[in-house]
Scaffold this motif. Structure first.
Motif, short mmCIF file in Angstrom:
data_model
loop_
_atom_site.label_atom_id
_atom_site.label_comp_id
_atom_site.label_asym_id
_atom_site.label_seq_id
_atom_site.Cartn_x
_atom_site.Cartn_y
_atom_site.Cartn_z
N ARG A 184 -15.87 5.75 -2.95
CA ARG A 184 -16.60 4.52 -2.52
C ARG A 184 -16.15 3.35 -3.31
O ARG A 184 -15.45 2.26 -2.83
CB ARG A 184 -18.12 4.77 -2.24
N GLU A 185 -16.31 3.20 -4.50
CA GLU A 185 -16.38 2.26 -5.61
C GLU A 185 -14.82 1.85 -5.67
O GLU A 185 -14.22 0.89 -5.71
CB GLU A 185 -17.09 2.57 -6.94
N PRO A 186 -14.06 2.79 -5.94
CA PRO A 186 -12.38 2.39 -6.06
C PRO A 186 -12.16 2.03 -4.92
O PRO A 186 -11.26 0.74 -4.82
CB PRO A 186 -11.88 3.82 -6.36
N ILE A 187 -12.28 2.25 -3.62
CA ILE A 187 -12.03 1.54 -2.25
C ILE A 187 -12.47 0.12 -2.46
O ILE A 187 -11.79 -0.66 -1.91
CB ILE A 187 -12.64 2.30 -1.12
N LEU A 188 -13.68 0.14 -2.63
CA LEU A 188 -14.32 -1.31 -2.80
C LEU A 188 -13.48 -2.41 -3.77
O LEU A 188 -13.49 -3.40 -3.39
CB LEU A 188 -15.87 -1.32 -3.10
N LYS A 189 -13.26 -1.55 -4.93
CA LYS A 189 -12.42 -2.33 -5.90
C LYS A 189 -11.33 -2.99 -5.56
O LYS A 189 -10.75 -4.37 -5.72
CB LYS A 189 -12.23 -1.58 -7.24
N LEU A 190 -10.57 -2.15 -4.41
CA LEU A 190 -9.10 -2.57 -3.91
C LEU A 190 -9.64 -3.93 -3.22
O LEU A 190 -8.68 -4.87 -3.09
CB LEU A 190 -8.62 -1.45 -3.05
N LEU A 191 -10.67 -3.92 -2.43
CA LEU A 191 -10.68 -5.26 -1.40
C LEU A 191 -11.25 -6.44 -2.29
O LEU A 191 -11.04 -7.36 -1.97
CB LEU A 191 -12.14 -4.82 -0.59
N ALA A 192 -11.88 -6.01 -3.66
CA ALA A 192 -12.17 -6.99 -4.71
C ALA A 192 -11.14 -7.67 -5.20
O ALA A 192 -11.17 -8.79 -5.65
CB ALA A 192 -13.60 -6.60 -5.35
N ASN A 193 -10.11 -6.92 -5.39
CA ASN A 193 -8.78 -7.37 -6.07
C ASN A 193 -8.02 -8.45 -5.19
O ASN A 193 -7.22 -8.00 -4.20
CB ASN A 193 -8.10 -6.32 -6.53
N LYS A 194 -7.88 -9.75 -5.29
CA LYS A 194 -7.15 -10.63 -4.51
C LYS A 194 -5.78 -10.47 -4.74
O LYS A 194 -5.04 -11.23 -3.90
CB LYS A 194 -7.67 -11.97 -4.95
N GLU A 195 -5.22 -9.59 -5.51
CA GLU A 195 -3.74 -9.52 -5.85
C GLU A 195 -3.34 -8.41 -4.88
O GLU A 195 -2.25 -8.15 -4.95
CB GLU A 195 -3.30 -9.14 -7.29
#
Length: 242
Positions: A184-195
């Motif tokens: 869950r969190e790794p997937i959400l971190k992909l969304l949070a990464n603007k790059e």
């Protein structure tokens, strides 16, 4: 002394190995290559399987001939039965190309769950290693997608951090239906990464929707990355429009 000794090539295994240069000959008369394939297909030594597999490492013109020869190699190797398992698995481990052919051959030799185990083992072995060509990882990830094996989710998870977008996309596709909470969190971190590429973010939204994970702690990031056909409902769950 065996029959192959009389044919001027030493022992059977030695003769098989000597045919490699003909099997991988891209230019010239194709009948030379095809005759070598036929000879190897009639042998019953593991070395013959290893040489036959080398045909998958080249592409010849015309493409119809290339496809026909590769299909012929597939049929020849199938004829070796489980004796081909070792050479094919070794080929899969050592080669970056032709992964899909190796998996297809393995499926013809043993039950599918055994092939899934081999693919998962290979993904675990390759995790964190630099791959010049991401095709092998993508093929392996696609292969394990939708399969039932408890090792798949934890093995696939690290590939969300791979440098290749194609690998990230394949990992997201595999993880979505597994509903693996540590993802869950790794997937959400992909969304949070603007790059991160937009298509990877959209695939991440899809994985969240399939998994049914909430976006708590990342709501603003998810809203900023939202794209059709997905939307965020009042409960903090990503939904897909009908």
């Amino acid at each position: 002394m065996g029959i192959f000794d009389f044919l001027g090539g030493g022992s059977g295994p030695e003769k098989a190995l000597k045919l490699k240069s003909k099997v991988t000959q891209k230019y010239g008369d194709p009948t030379t290559r095809q005759k070598a394939l036929q000879q190897l297909g009639e042998m019953k030594f593991p070395e013959a399987v290893g040489v036959l597999l080398q045909r998958y490492n080249i592409t010849v013109e015309p493409l119809t001939t290339d496809a026909d020869e590769k299909e012929l190699v597939f049929e020849f190797i199938k004829g070796f039965g489980k004796d081909a398992m070792g050479p094919v698995t070794d080929f899969l481990r050592k080669n970056e190309a032709a992964t899909s052919w190796a998996l297809r051959i393995l499926e013809a030799l043993v039950p599918q769950p055994e092939v899934t185990t081999i693919a998962v083992d290979m993904l675990a072995e390759l995790s964190g290693k630099y791959m010049r060509n991401s095709e092998k990882l993508v093929v392996l990830l696609h292969y394990v997608t939708g399969k039932a094996d408890p090792r798949i989710a934890p093995t696939v998870l690290p590939y969300l951090e791979d440098m290749s977008d194609e690998v990230k996309l394949a990992a997201l596709k595999a993880l979505g239906p597994l509903k693996y909470e540590p993802a869950r969190e790794p997937i959400l971190k992909l969304l949070a990464n603007k790059e991160i590429a937009r298509r990877v973010q959209t695939a991440a939204l899809g994985a969240l929707q399939e998994s049914g994970f909430g976006v708590q702690g990342y709501r603003e990031n998810v809203e900023a990355a939202m794209a059709e056909p997905y939307f965020l409902d009042g409960n903090g769950l990503v939904q897909r429009r009908a």
